[in-house]
Scaffold this motif. Sequence first.
Motif, mmCIF file in Angstrom:
data_model
loop_
_atom_site.group_PDB
_atom_site.id
_atom_site.type_symbol
_atom_site.label_atom_id
_atom_site.label_comp_id
_atom_site.label_asym_id
_atom_site.label_seq_id
_atom_site.Cartn_x
_atom_site.Cartn_y
_atom_site.Cartn_z
ATOM 1 N N GLY A 75 0.721 -1.181 -0.100
ATOM 2 C CA GLY A 75 0.057 -0.078 0.089
ATOM 3 C C GLY A 75 0.992 1.391 -0.008
ATOM 4 O O GLY A 75 0.362 2.528 0.104
ATOM 5 N N SER A 76 2.237 1.041 -0.238
ATOM 6 C CA SER A 76 3.021 2.466 -0.111
ATOM 7 C C SER A 76 3.180 3.129 -1.397
ATOM 8 O O SER A 76 3.109 2.033 -2.442
ATOM 9 C CB SER A 76 4.262 1.994 0.551
ATOM 10 O OG SER A 76 5.102 0.974 0.112
ATOM 11 N N VAL A 77 3.666 4.128 -1.485
ATOM 12 C CA VAL A 77 4.168 4.981 -2.706
ATOM 13 C C VAL A 77 5.428 5.334 -2.760
ATOM 14 O O VAL A 77 5.639 5.967 -1.496
ATOM 15 C CB VAL A 77 2.903 5.940 -3.189
ATOM 16 C CG1 VAL A 77 3.740 6.798 -4.547
ATOM 17 C CG2 VAL A 77 1.774 5.357 -3.304
ATOM 18 N N GLN A 78 6.438 5.201 -3.490
ATOM 19 C CA GLN A 78 7.705 5.464 -3.492
ATOM 20 C C GLN A 78 8.073 6.404 -4.545
ATOM 21 O O GLN A 78 7.093 6.252 -5.688
ATOM 22 C CB GLN A 78 8.803 4.187 -3.397
ATOM 23 C CG GLN A 78 8.540 3.332 -2.358
ATOM 24 C CD GLN A 78 9.393 2.211 -2.699
ATOM 25 O OE1 GLN A 78 9.779 1.774 -3.563
ATOM 26 N NE2 GLN A 78 9.418 1.409 -1.443
ATOM 27 N N ARG A 79 9.091 7.252 -4.659
ATOM 28 C CA ARG A 79 9.474 7.972 -5.846
ATOM 29 C C ARG A 79 10.674 7.824 -5.967
ATOM 30 O O ARG A 79 11.753 7.589 -5.047
ATOM 31 C CB ARG A 79 9.387 9.388 -5.613
ATOM 32 C CG ARG A 79 7.482 9.855 -5.427
ATOM 33 C CD ARG A 79 7.397 11.110 -5.087
ATOM 34 N NE ARG A 79 8.122 11.414 -3.597
ATOM 35 C CZ ARG A 79 8.493 12.584 -3.244
ATOM 36 N NH1 ARG A 79 8.292 13.611 -3.867
ATOM 37 N NH2 ARG A 79 9.038 12.706 -1.826
ATOM 38 N N TRP A 80 11.248 7.644 -7.268
ATOM 39 C CA TRP A 80 12.720 7.247 -7.799
ATOM 40 C C TRP A 80 13.034 8.492 -8.783
ATOM 41 O O TRP A 80 12.068 8.938 -9.603
ATOM 42 C CB TRP A 80 12.776 6.157 -8.488
ATOM 43 C CG TRP A 80 12.486 4.825 -7.438
ATOM 44 C CD1 TRP A 80 10.955 4.468 -6.932
ATOM 45 C CD2 TRP A 80 13.480 4.037 -6.937
ATOM 46 N NE1 TRP A 80 11.328 3.435 -5.984
ATOM 47 C CE2 TRP A 80 12.720 3.092 -6.081
ATOM 48 C CE3 TRP A 80 14.721 3.962 -7.050
ATOM 49 C CZ2 TRP A 80 13.133 1.883 -5.463
ATOM 50 C CZ3 TRP A 80 15.113 2.670 -6.061
ATOM 51 C CH2 TRP A 80 14.629 1.840 -5.499
ATOM 52 N N ASP A 81 14.320 8.691 -8.974
ATOM 53 C CA ASP A 81 14.782 9.387 -10.276
ATOM 54 C C ASP A 81 15.008 8.493 -11.410
ATOM 55 O O ASP A 81 14.755 7.292 -11.155
ATOM 56 C CB ASP A 81 15.928 10.379 -9.847
ATOM 57 C CG ASP A 81 17.152 9.612 -9.571
ATOM 58 O OD1 ASP A 81 17.292 8.572 -9.965
ATOM 59 O OD2 ASP A 81 18.061 10.243 -8.681
ATOM 60 N N THR A 82 15.204 8.863 -12.487
ATOM 61 C CA THR A 82 15.246 8.043 -13.554
ATOM 62 C C THR A 82 16.496 7.243 -13.798
ATOM 63 O O THR A 82 16.642 6.362 -14.451
ATOM 64 C CB THR A 82 14.843 8.818 -15.104
ATOM 65 O OG1 THR A 82 16.023 9.627 -15.075
ATOM 66 C CG2 THR A 82 13.683 9.448 -14.978
ATOM 67 N N TYR A 83 17.356 7.495 -12.823
ATOM 68 C CA TYR A 83 18.738 6.873 -12.707
ATOM 69 C C TYR A 83 18.777 5.681 -11.729
ATOM 70 O O TYR A 83 19.793 5.012 -11.319
ATOM 71 C CB TYR A 83 19.707 7.865 -12.489
ATOM 72 C CG TYR A 83 19.969 8.868 -13.455
ATOM 73 C CD1 TYR A 83 20.487 8.655 -14.798
ATOM 74 C CD2 TYR A 83 19.452 10.149 -13.356
ATOM 75 C CE1 TYR A 83 20.649 9.593 -15.867
ATOM 76 C CE2 TYR A 83 19.478 11.130 -14.399
ATOM 77 C CZ TYR A 83 20.127 10.774 -15.528
ATOM 78 O OH TYR A 83 19.933 11.910 -16.580
ATOM 79 N N GLY A 84 17.673 5.589 -10.775
ATOM 80 C CA GLY A 84 17.682 4.546 -9.926
ATOM 81 C C GLY A 84 17.801 5.011 -8.416
ATOM 82 O O GLY A 84 18.055 3.936 -7.615
ATOM 83 N N GLU A 85 17.871 6.247 -8.123
ATOM 84 C CA GLU A 85 17.895 6.479 -6.766
ATOM 85 C C GLU A 85 16.635 6.883 -6.369
ATOM 86 O O GLU A 85 15.937 7.430 -6.587
ATOM 87 C CB GLU A 85 18.830 8.199 -6.663
ATOM 88 C CG GLU A 85 20.332 7.571 -7.194
ATOM 89 C CD GLU A 85 20.858 6.753 -6.249
ATOM 90 O OE1 GLU A 85 20.912 7.037 -5.032
ATOM 91 O OE2 GLU A 85 21.769 5.930 -6.665
ATOM 92 N N MET A 86 16.343 6.430 -4.914
ATOM 93 C CA MET A 86 15.188 6.487 -4.436
ATOM 94 C C MET A 86 14.798 7.700 -3.677
ATOM 95 O O MET A 86 15.892 7.895 -2.910
ATOM 96 C CB MET A 86 14.691 5.346 -3.783
ATOM 97 C CG MET A 86 13.077 5.449 -3.258
ATOM 98 S SD MET A 86 12.468 4.097 -2.346
ATOM 99 C CE MET A 86 13.355 4.059 -0.684
ATOM 100 N N ILE A 87 13.696 8.457 -3.661
ATOM 101 C CA ILE A 87 13.780 9.716 -2.771
ATOM 102 C C ILE A 87 13.176 9.152 -1.458
ATOM 103 O O ILE A 87 12.489 8.259 -1.346
ATOM 104 C CB ILE A 87 12.489 10.668 -3.567
ATOM 105 C CG1 ILE A 87 13.359 11.205 -4.759
ATOM 106 C CG2 ILE A 87 12.359 11.731 -2.488
ATOM 107 C CD1 ILE A 87 12.075 11.780 -5.636
ATOM 108 N N GLU A 88 13.947 9.606 -0.398
ATOM 109 C CA GLU A 88 13.860 9.058 0.914
ATOM 110 C C GLU A 88 12.694 8.954 1.419
ATOM 111 O O GLU A 88 12.093 7.803 1.940
ATOM 112 C CB GLU A 88 14.693 9.833 1.826
ATOM 113 C CG GLU A 88 16.344 10.066 1.648
ATOM 114 C CD GLU A 88 16.890 10.607 2.743
ATOM 115 O OE1 GLU A 88 16.249 11.086 3.739
ATOM 116 O OE2 GLU A 88 18.030 10.583 2.716
#
Length: 319
Positions: A75-88
């Motif tokens: 049920g969670s939502v994450q965000r990533w940049d297009t180079y594979g780094e996840m926003i905390e």
Amino acid sequence: MPKHKFEGHERSIQSFIFLHDNVHIVSGSEDGKIRKWECDTGNFVGVPWKGEGGGINALALSPDGRTIACGRNDGSVQRWDTYGEMIEDIWTGHSSCVRMLSWSPRGGHIASGSFDGTILIRKAESGEVEVGPIETKQGKVYSLAYSPPGDKIASGGSNGTICIWDSNTGKLLVGPIKGLGGWVKSVVWSSDNSKLEIKELDVLLMDNFARVFDSISGTLLHRFEHDHTLESVALPLKNDNILACVGQHGVAKLWNIESHRPLNQPFGPPDYNNHIFCVSFSRDGRYLAYCGGDNKIALWIIGDVVPEIAVSALLIGFH
């Protein structure tokens, strides 16, 4: 045959996106990993992107092409940049898996639809819930899409209904449209790019038919019949007279929405063990790809599957 089949995921691929460079695809799988691929070569780029939360059911790319939203089984939502780094920061709020994500056209909000039957609309920067939870009463929310102006959201449910909501208030505007049978597995909006305004059309599917509805009244306008139970539909970014429909066993077909005529013979040899989850065009209209339960993405060059006259008509919208 497809130009490439991207192989590497260990479980079914539920969602993928074309990046704005028209060179790369990013995919999310039930194996909990995100992978990046090159369209021209079919090669995997770098290493898998790993995060917590279980299988991945939904990916959505921000309008500026810089950020990928990811919905997981917990049920969670994450965000990533297009180079594979996840926003905390990781967003929570749904009690069941996030099946679909949609980014508002201006990029300020992200809507999530969950198997818990709710929709949450969050500020894209902070994750603060601005609207919702919207109790859809649609069973599981299986499909979700912002309208091109961003003022409405269409949702499809496991109880065979479609609803259209005010994205600013969560108020129900149209529906529920009932009696459609089966799960509403894919919802897309069409737009008139020449007038920069929305057509009153909404396309969705539940069985062997893609249906076109008036998004103001909910009136059924037309049906496109497929050879197999339909799983997903897509429209090109710059020419929404072309509708791509992919059936349960990986058989695809392209239609002209205005003339209601097929643009090609069905393509993609039937794989009766494959269950398709997502289909999409690249931004430049060159590629069409779909993914499914065989753990692969099939990538097609439009010019290889559409007769010459149809290719010419299709590509007008991309120049």
